[in-house]
Design a protein around this motif. Structure first.
Motif, mmCIF file in Angstrom:
data_model
loop_
_atom_site.group_PDB
_atom_site.id
_atom_site.type_symbol
_atom_site.label_atom_id
_atom_site.label_comp_id
_atom_site.label_asym_id
_atom_site.label_seq_id
_atom_site.Cartn_x
_atom_site.Cartn_y
_atom_site.Cartn_z
ATOM 1 N N SER A 187 49.107 47.445 53.611
ATOM 2 C CA SER A 187 48.724 46.046 53.380
ATOM 3 C C SER A 187 47.848 45.532 54.520
ATOM 4 C CB SER A 187 49.967 45.167 53.235
ATOM 5 O OG SER A 187 50.791 45.258 54.384
ATOM 6 N N LEU A 209 50.509 35.792 46.620
ATOM 7 C CA LEU A 209 49.732 35.863 47.851
ATOM 8 C C LEU A 209 48.726 34.722 47.972
ATOM 9 C CD1 LEU A 209 48.631 37.299 50.389
ATOM 10 C CD2 LEU A 209 47.254 38.729 48.869
ATOM 11 N N TYR A 217 49.300 38.961 53.548
ATOM 12 C CA TYR A 217 49.664 40.059 52.644
ATOM 13 C C TYR A 217 50.716 40.966 53.250
ATOM 14 C CZ TYR A 217 48.891 43.842 49.246
ATOM 15 O OH TYR A 217 49.042 44.793 48.278
ATOM 16 N N ALA A 275 54.065 41.800 51.241
ATOM 17 C CA ALA A 275 54.284 43.175 50.769
ATOM 18 C C ALA A 275 55.586 43.744 51.316
ATOM 19 C CB ALA A 275 53.104 44.055 51.176
ATOM 20 N N LEU A 331 43.829 36.936 52.307
ATOM 21 C CA LEU A 331 44.753 38.070 52.341
ATOM 22 C C LEU A 331 45.562 38.145 53.631
ATOM 23 C CD1 LEU A 331 42.360 40.836 50.925
ATOM 24 C CD2 LEU A 331 44.050 39.502 49.660
ATOM 25 N N SER A 372 44.144 44.098 53.873
ATOM 26 C CA SER A 372 43.811 42.714 54.230
ATOM 27 C C SER A 372 42.782 42.615 55.344
ATOM 28 C CB SER A 372 45.087 41.976 54.669
ATOM 29 O OG SER A 372 45.674 42.621 55.782
ATOM 30 N N PRO A 424 50.401 41.860 44.775
ATOM 31 C CA PRO A 424 50.074 40.641 45.542
ATOM 32 C C PRO A 424 51.040 39.500 45.322
ATOM 33 C CG PRO A 424 48.562 40.919 43.693
ATOM 34 C CD PRO A 424 49.381 42.170 43.755
#
Length: 448
Positions: free
Chosen positions: A135, A326, A311, A315, A308, A139, A323
């Motif tokens: 992640s 998110l 994230y 996650a 992001l 991101s 997501p």
């Protein structure tokens, strides 16, 4: 869902301080290994630069090694890019694994209250750690690549053809009464002589950058749609929103362009002054176009990275790479609030660390020097007027171990604050569902 800036910052700091014991127990081994990886990386760079193995016996201290590396780092990347890239890749990979080993359980502790397993010598790695690393890659790196590849490739070919056109050589007859007097000039030189070079230096860069600038405006316009506000309003004054987002987009592009031009103008001037051929290339390159497209690229990448940025916490806490909610974290004006949160948290952490290491420890060294001078005088009274040999080494160890201890503790606190922030952002992403579920439950009870 509206992000409450000071509440989020306060909770992140509170988690880092209140859970220091747990943070230290789970992060002790990984953080120690992180320091070792950083030191090995520096000496590996120096080994590549020197062409032989460099150790502490050569550098004396790690600070000396880092100072020498700073002097030759740029040259090393130019001369031996493959070796330097390999060392960087291995170092980043190891650091990512070590950070994931303790950040993933700390994020779950902050976001879900799931306390990590006890024990000081622990280096866990499993599905949560893999999600943390992946992640983070998505991101940060992947988000930038998604924007950069199509945009830079298109810009490259457009500017390549522009540069080729400006470099074409033409025959010029400076004396209209004599066809035998011929000069060969480039298109760029001919346009400069006729006073119309602004068509290429300003007009074409604007034309090339226009589609990408429209992308920035489009993202801005649709992001601040009334449906994305906290209360999910409908309607709104579309023309006013169009005008405001257009002006803010132009202002943002102009500001980033100005920052880049201020930085690059000094750099290009210093480089070009050292090389006459390079100076000629720089003077004929459409730098305005590169800077303008670069400014737009930075804005688009920054926008995507902000969307992001939470994230990793989501996650890890959801135990899924999906997501989920998110984008809720940065919906509407939260896109402005979240960078303020990050700026306050990171700014405070770095400011305190700088203040202690640069200012406090300067006074601390002076105090240690005074105390050990007094101690040395005391030892001379019982050692025939000679200072005991152990005083000097003890002074060095006391001074440096105190600094190392502080930075270890501050590292634990900093990682705890980041974990607390990620955990809170995860709960913020889920908060709207909880509110909706609570409202539905109340309606059901009322109907009964």
């Amino acid at each position: 869902m509206r992000l409450r800036i000071f509440s989020i910052v306060g909770e992140a700091l509170n988690f880092g301080g209140r859970r220091m014991g747990t943070i230290a127990s789970i992060a002790l081994l990984p953080v120690g290994l992180l320091f070792i990886v950083n030191m090995v990386t520096v000496f590996a760079y120096l080994t590549v630069i020197a062409g032989r193995v460099i150790t502490f016996s050569d550098a004396g201290t790690f600070a000396n090694a880092a100072a020498v590396l700073n002097q030759y780092l740029q040259q090393a990347w130019q001369v031996k890019p493959v070796e330097m890239l390999a060392i960087t890749g291995v170092s980043v990979f190891l650091q990512a694994l070590l950070m994931a080993s303790f950040m993933a359980p700390l994020i779950r502790y902050s976001g879900l209250g799931e306390k990590p397993s006890p024990g000081f010598i622990r280096l866990p790695f499993g599905a949560d750690q893999i999600r943390y690393v992946l992640s983070g890659f998505v991101s940060n790196i992947f988000a930038a690549v998604v924007v950069m590849i199509p945009m830079t490739s298109a810009s490259y070919f457009i500017l390549k053809y522009l540069f080729d056109a400006m470099s074409k050589t033409l025959a010029s007859f400076p004396d209209p009464n004599s066809l035998h007097t011929i000069e060969f000039v480039t298109v760029g030189q001919q346009l400069a002589a006729s006073g119309t070079s602004w068509h290429f230096n300003l007009g074409l860069p604007l034309l090339v950058a226009a589609p990408f600038a429209l992308m920035v405006w489009g993202v801005n316009f649709f992001h601040f749609h009334p449906r994305n506000s906290v209360k999910a309003l409908e309607g709104g004054n579309a023309f006013l929103r169009l005008l405001v987002t257009l002006l803010t987009s132009i202002g943002a592009i102009a500001f980033v362009y100005w920052l880049m031009s201020e930085f690059l103008s000094t750099l290009l001037t210093s480089v070009a002054s050292a090389n006459q051929e390079l100076s000629q290339v720089v003077s004929t390159t459409p730098v305005n176009a590169y800077l303008l497209i670069g400014a737009i690229l930075i804005l688009l990448v920054t926008y995507l990275n902000l969307r992001l940025s939470s994230y990793q916490g989501i996650a890890v806490c959801r135990k899924s790479m999906g997501p989920g909610n998110l984008l809720r974290v940065t919906r509407g004006w939260n896109l402005v609030r979240l960078p303020i949160v990050w700026a306050l948290v990171l700014g405070l952490l770095y400011a305190v660390q700088y203040f202690v290491n640069v200012i406090i420890f300067t006074s601390f060294d002076a105090t240690v020097e005074t105390l050990f001078a007094a101690l040395g005088s005391t030892t001379r009274l019982v050692n025939s007027g000679v200072t005991a040999e152990w005083v000097g080494p003890l002074k060095i160890w006391v001074s440096n171990l105190s600094k190392i201890a502080f930075n270890f503790v501050w590292a634990f606190f900093s990682y705890g604050v980041l974990a607390g922030l990620y955990g809170r952002l995860y709960r913020e992403s889920e908060r709207e569902d909880q509110i909706d579920a609570g409202a539905s439950g109340k309606k059901a009870i009322w109907r009964k």
